[in-house]
Write a protein that holds these residues in place. Structure first.
Motif, PDB file in Angstrom:
ATOM      1  N   ILE A  78       0.863  -1.194   0.000  1.00 12.66           N
ATOM      2  CA  ILE A  78       0.000   0.000   0.000  1.00 12.66           C
ATOM      3  C   ILE A  78       0.893   1.236   0.000  1.00 12.66           C
ATOM      4  O   ILE A  78       1.099   1.880   1.049  1.00 12.66           O
ATOM      5  CB  ILE A  78      -0.946  -0.004   1.225  1.00 12.66           C
ATOM      6  CG1 ILE A  78      -1.603  -1.384   1.391  1.00 12.66           C
ATOM      7  CG2 ILE A  78      -2.025   1.065   1.081  1.00 12.66           C
ATOM      8  CD1 ILE A  78      -2.430  -1.542   2.641  1.00 12.66           C
ATOM      9  N   PRO A  79       1.435   1.603  -1.139  1.00 11.04           N
ATOM     10  CA  PRO A  79       2.398   2.719  -1.196  1.00 11.04           C
ATOM     11  C   PRO A  79       1.774   4.065  -0.849  1.00 11.04           C
ATOM     12  O   PRO A  79       2.495   5.000  -0.483  1.00 11.04           O
ATOM     13  CB  PRO A  79       2.883   2.689  -2.646  1.00 11.04           C
ATOM     14  CG  PRO A  79       1.796   1.987  -3.407  1.00 11.04           C
ATOM     15  CD  PRO A  79       1.242   0.976  -2.459  1.00 11.04           C
ATOM     16  N   GLU A  80       0.454   4.175  -0.955  1.00  9.81           N
ATOM     17  CA  GLU A  80      -0.205   5.447  -0.642  1.00  9.81           C
ATOM     18  C   GLU A  80      -0.243   5.727   0.856  1.00  9.81           C
ATOM     19  O   GLU A  80      -0.492   6.857   1.289  1.00  9.81           O
ATOM     20  CB  GLU A  80      -1.654   5.447  -1.158  1.00  9.81           C
ATOM     21  CG  GLU A  80      -1.790   5.249  -2.652  1.00  9.81           C
ATOM     22  CD  GLU A  80      -1.919   3.784  -3.034  1.00  9.81           C
ATOM     23  OE1 GLU A  80      -2.349   3.509  -4.163  1.00  9.81           O
ATOM     24  OE2 GLU A  80      -1.592   2.910  -2.195  1.00  9.81           O
ATOM     25  N   ALA A  81      -0.022   4.693   1.664  1.00  7.75           N
ATOM     26  CA  ALA A  81      -0.195   4.807   3.116  1.00  7.75           C
ATOM     27  C   ALA A  81       1.110   5.081   3.844  1.00  7.75           C
ATOM     28  O   ALA A  81       2.150   4.520   3.514  1.00  7.75           O
ATOM     29  CB  ALA A  81      -0.829   3.531   3.656  1.00  7.75           C
ATOM     30  N   THR A  82       1.030   5.936   4.845  1.00 11.13           N
ATOM     31  CA  THR A  82       2.159   6.197   5.741  1.00 11.13           C
ATOM     32  C   THR A  82       1.698   5.954   7.166  1.00 11.13           C
ATOM     33  O   THR A  82       0.714   6.563   7.619  1.00 11.13           O
ATOM     34  CB  THR A  82       2.653   7.642   5.618  1.00 11.13           C
ATOM     35  OG1 THR A  82       3.092   7.882   4.277  1.00 11.13           O
ATOM     36  CG2 THR A  82       3.795   7.907   6.578  1.00 11.13           C
ATOM     37  N   VAL A  83       2.379   5.058   7.866  1.00 13.60           N
ATOM     38  CA  VAL A  83       2.036   4.793   9.262  1.00 13.60           C
ATOM     39  C   VAL A  83       2.672   5.871  10.133  1.00 13.60           C
ATOM     40  O   VAL A  83       3.896   6.012  10.173  1.00 13.60           O
ATOM     41  CB  VAL A  83       2.531   3.395   9.685  1.00 13.60           C
ATOM     42  CG1 VAL A  83       2.236   3.164  11.165  1.00 13.60           C
ATOM     43  CG2 VAL A  83       1.868   2.316   8.832  1.00 13.60           C
ATOM     44  N   VAL A  84       1.825   6.638  10.816  1.00 12.18           N
ATOM     45  CA  VAL A  84       2.330   7.750  11.628  1.00 12.18           C
ATOM     46  C   VAL A  84       2.347   7.421  13.114  1.00 12.18           C
ATOM     47  O   VAL A  84       2.788   8.229  13.930  1.00 12.18           O
ATOM     48  CB  VAL A  84       1.498   9.028  11.389  1.00 12.18           C
ATOM     49  CG1 VAL A  84       1.662   9.500   9.959  1.00 12.18           C
ATOM     50  CG2 VAL A  84       0.025   8.794  11.724  1.00 12.18           C
ATOM     51  N   GLY A  85       1.859   6.238  13.480  1.00 13.55           N
ATOM     52  CA  GLY A  85       1.887   5.862  14.886  1.00 13.55           C
ATOM     53  C   GLY A  85       1.286   4.493  15.107  1.00 13.55           C
ATOM     54  O   GLY A  85       0.435   4.044  14.339  1.00 13.55           O
TER      55      GLY A  85
ATOM     56  N   GLU B 168      -5.183   0.971  24.678  1.00 11.86           N
ATOM     57  CA  GLU B 168      -6.099   2.091  24.473  1.00 11.86           C
ATOM     58  C   GLU B 168      -5.484   3.390  24.982  1.00 11.86           C
ATOM     59  O   GLU B 168      -5.619   4.448  24.354  1.00 11.86           O
ATOM     60  CB  GLU B 168      -7.425   1.828  25.186  1.00 11.86           C
ATOM     61  CG  GLU B 168      -8.442   2.947  24.986  1.00 11.86           C
ATOM     62  CD  GLU B 168      -9.740   2.698  25.727  1.00 11.86           C
ATOM     63  OE1 GLU B 168     -10.707   3.455  25.490  1.00 11.86           O
ATOM     64  OE2 GLU B 168      -9.789   1.763  26.563  1.00 11.86           O
ATOM     65  N   SER B 169      -4.804   3.337  26.108  1.00 10.92           N
ATOM     66  CA  SER B 169      -4.219   4.559  26.688  1.00 10.92           C
ATOM     67  C   SER B 169      -3.149   5.163  25.784  1.00 10.92           C
ATOM     68  O   SER B 169      -2.931   6.378  25.794  1.00 10.92           O
ATOM     69  CB  SER B 169      -3.637   4.271  28.076  1.00 10.92           C
ATOM     70  OG  SER B 169      -2.615   3.297  27.999  1.00 10.92           O
ATOM     71  N   GLU B 170      -2.469   4.325  25.001  1.00 10.05           N
ATOM     72  CA  GLU B 170      -1.470   4.840  24.066  1.00 10.05           C
ATOM     73  C   GLU B 170      -2.109   5.452  22.824  1.00 10.05           C
ATOM     74  O   GLU B 170      -1.489   6.285  22.154  1.00 10.05           O
ATOM     75  CB  GLU B 170      -0.531   3.702  23.625  1.00 10.05           C
ATOM     76  CG  GLU B 170       0.366   3.172  24.725  1.00 10.05           C
ATOM     77  CD  GLU B 170       1.205   1.992  24.259  1.00 10.05           C
ATOM     78  OE1 GLU B 170       2.012   1.487  25.059  1.00 10.05           O
ATOM     79  OE2 GLU B 170       1.049   1.568  23.081  1.00 10.05           O
ATOM     80  N   LEU B 171      -3.330   5.041  22.537  1.00 10.24           N
ATOM     81  CA  LEU B 171      -3.968   5.474  21.290  1.00 10.24           C
ATOM     82  C   LEU B 171      -4.361   6.943  21.291  1.00 10.24           C
ATOM     83  O   LEU B 171      -4.088   7.668  20.324  1.00 10.24           O
ATOM     84  CB  LEU B 171      -5.213   4.615  21.027  1.00 10.24           C
ATOM     85  CG  LEU B 171      -6.108   5.074  19.863  1.00 10.24           C
ATOM     86  CD1 LEU B 171      -5.350   5.017  18.546  1.00 10.24           C
ATOM     87  CD2 LEU B 171      -7.381   4.240  19.819  1.00 10.24           C
ATOM     88  N   TRP B 172      -5.010   7.415  22.360  1.00 10.79           N
ATOM     89  CA  TRP B 172      -5.608   8.758  22.325  1.00 10.79           C
ATOM     90  C   TRP B 172      -4.573   9.860  22.121  1.00 10.79           C
ATOM     91  O   TRP B 172      -4.826  10.783  21.336  1.00 10.79           O
ATOM     92  CB  TRP B 172      -6.436   8.989  23.587  1.00 10.79           C
ATOM     93  CG  TRP B 172      -7.470   7.918  23.783  1.00 10.79           C
ATOM     94  CD1 TRP B 172      -7.608   7.088  24.849  1.00 10.79           C
ATOM     95  CD2 TRP B 172      -8.489   7.525  22.851  1.00 10.79           C
ATOM     96  NE1 TRP B 172      -8.631   6.210  24.663  1.00 10.79           N
ATOM     97  CE2 TRP B 172      -9.197   6.455  23.445  1.00 10.79           C
ATOM     98  CE3 TRP B 172      -8.871   7.966  21.590  1.00 10.79           C
ATOM     99  CZ2 TRP B 172     -10.267   5.828  22.815  1.00 10.79           C
ATOM    100  CZ3 TRP B 172      -9.933   7.337  20.945  1.00 10.79           C
ATOM    101  CH2 TRP B 172     -10.618   6.293  21.549  1.00 10.79           C
ATOM    102  N   PRO B 173      -3.409   9.821  22.763  1.00  9.72           N
ATOM    103  CA  PRO B 173      -2.390  10.854  22.459  1.00  9.72           C
ATOM    104  C   PRO B 173      -1.936  10.806  21.003  1.00  9.72           C
ATOM    105  O   PRO B 173      -1.649  11.860  20.407  1.00  9.72           O
ATOM    106  CB  PRO B 173      -1.241  10.517  23.416  1.00  9.72           C
ATOM    107  CG  PRO B 173      -1.877   9.758  24.525  1.00  9.72           C
ATOM    108  CD  PRO B 173      -2.982   8.968  23.891  1.00  9.72           C
ATOM    109  N   LEU B 174      -1.864   9.599  20.430  1.00 12.94           N
ATOM    110  CA  LEU B 174      -1.474   9.469  19.025  1.00 12.94           C
ATOM    111  C   LEU B 174      -2.479  10.164  18.109  1.00 12.94           C
ATOM    112  O   LEU B 174      -2.102  10.860  17.166  1.00 12.94           O
ATOM    113  CB  LEU B 174      -1.374   7.991  18.643  1.00 12.94           C
ATOM    114  CG  LEU B 174      -0.093   7.248  18.994  1.00 12.94           C
ATOM    115  CD1 LEU B 174      -0.216   5.780  18.603  1.00 12.94           C
ATOM    116  CD2 LEU B 174       1.098   7.876  18.281  1.00 12.94           C
ATOM    117  N   LEU B 175      -3.746   9.962  18.390  1.00  5.17           N
ATOM    118  CA  LEU B 175      -4.777  10.562  17.544  1.00  5.17           C
ATOM    119  C   LEU B 175      -4.797  12.082  17.685  1.00  5.17           C
ATOM    120  O   LEU B 175      -5.071  12.801  16.722  1.00  5.17           O
ATOM    121  CB  LEU B 175      -6.151   9.978  17.889  1.00  5.17           C
ATOM    122  CG  LEU B 175      -6.343   8.485  17.586  1.00  5.17           C
ATOM    123  CD1 LEU B 175      -7.772   8.073  17.889  1.00  5.17           C
ATOM    124  CD2 LEU B 175      -5.996   8.169  16.136  1.00  5.17           C
TER     125      LEU B 175
END
Length: 238
Positions: free
Chosen positions: A27-34, A39-46
């Motif tokens: 999937i060359p269009e996609a960049t993983v940014v985090g 769950e606790s790690e997710l909200w700061p990432l978003l």
């Protein structure tokens, strides 16, 4: 397709590594940014990253309900974000329904073809709900079964001359109603004596070989066997 950013929620390191490899190679269009493992790690990432897609595993820390709760909150707080569930819950169909109700745009099972560029682009382009091949196979199978059952039901209604009152009587007998109780329904303008005659008439139609004096359970079972009533959709009238 324009480039887009992904945040991944996955609590198994080996599976996360595999997912990252798929995205990088396919999937060359996609960049993983985090990535987040809890769950606790997710909200700061978003909050920090303006991601367009959340790739969400449901089974975090052994709990599947957390994934559904995350999906519901993301849909509320980030309504423009696409949510693709990528899960190993390959048998828990009720969970699939729950997460779709919570706002997921698609589901890819961790089996068969796994995560493909096609399903990711379907989600990003708004062609939702999107599913990978294992779920599509189940959907097609259920659709075929549904069509066959409906066809069998229409055939039985015609063959055995079943009208709406016959169906209503059988449905309420299946629910344990007595004929006195059924006669009190607004939708059944018959006395209990008339319903008794109707029940006997049904017996003669559904058991053409002359079986008589059958109990209610056998009559209801025959109606289910002939698809006249559906046991999964038996509800009482008001």
């Amino acid at each position: 397709m324009d480039n887009f950013r992904i945040v991944i929620v996955e609590d198994v390191a080996l599976e996360l590594k595999g997912t990252l490899s798929i995205i990088k190679s396919d999937i060359p269009e996609a960049t993983v940014v985090g990535t987040a493992m809890t769950e606790s790690e997710l909200w700061p990432l978003l909050e920090k990253n303006q991601a367009e897609l959340l790739l969400l595993d449901l089974g975090l820390g052994g709990s599947t309900t957390i994934g559904v709760d995350i999906c519901r909150r993301v849909r509320k707080d980030y309504p423009a974000m696409r949510i693709l569930v990528f899960t190993g819950e390959i048998l828990n169909e009720r969970l699939w329904v729950d997460v779709l109700d919570a706002g997921a745009d698609g589901i890819a099972l961790k089996t068969g073809e796994l995560l493909t560029r096609d399903i990711v682009l379907q989600v990003m382009e708004g062609r939702v709900p999107a599913f990978n091949q294992p779920i599509l196979e189940k959907i097609v199978s259920r659709y075929k079964d549904s069509v066959r059952e409906e066809s069998d039901r229409r055939t039985s209604l015609i063959r055995y001359d079943i009208d709406e009152y016959d169906e209503r009587l059988l449905r309420h007998l299946a629910l344990g109603y007595t004929k006195d109780m059924i006669s009190e329904l607004r939708t059944m303008p018959f006395s209990s004596k008339s319903l008794e005659k109707r029940q006997q008439d049904l017996v003669s139609r559904l058991f053409p070989k002359g079986e008589q004096n059958l109990n209610v359970t056998r009559l209801v079972a025959r109606a289910i066997e002939l698809h006249i009533i559906d046991p999964s959709k038996i509800e009482a009238d008001e």
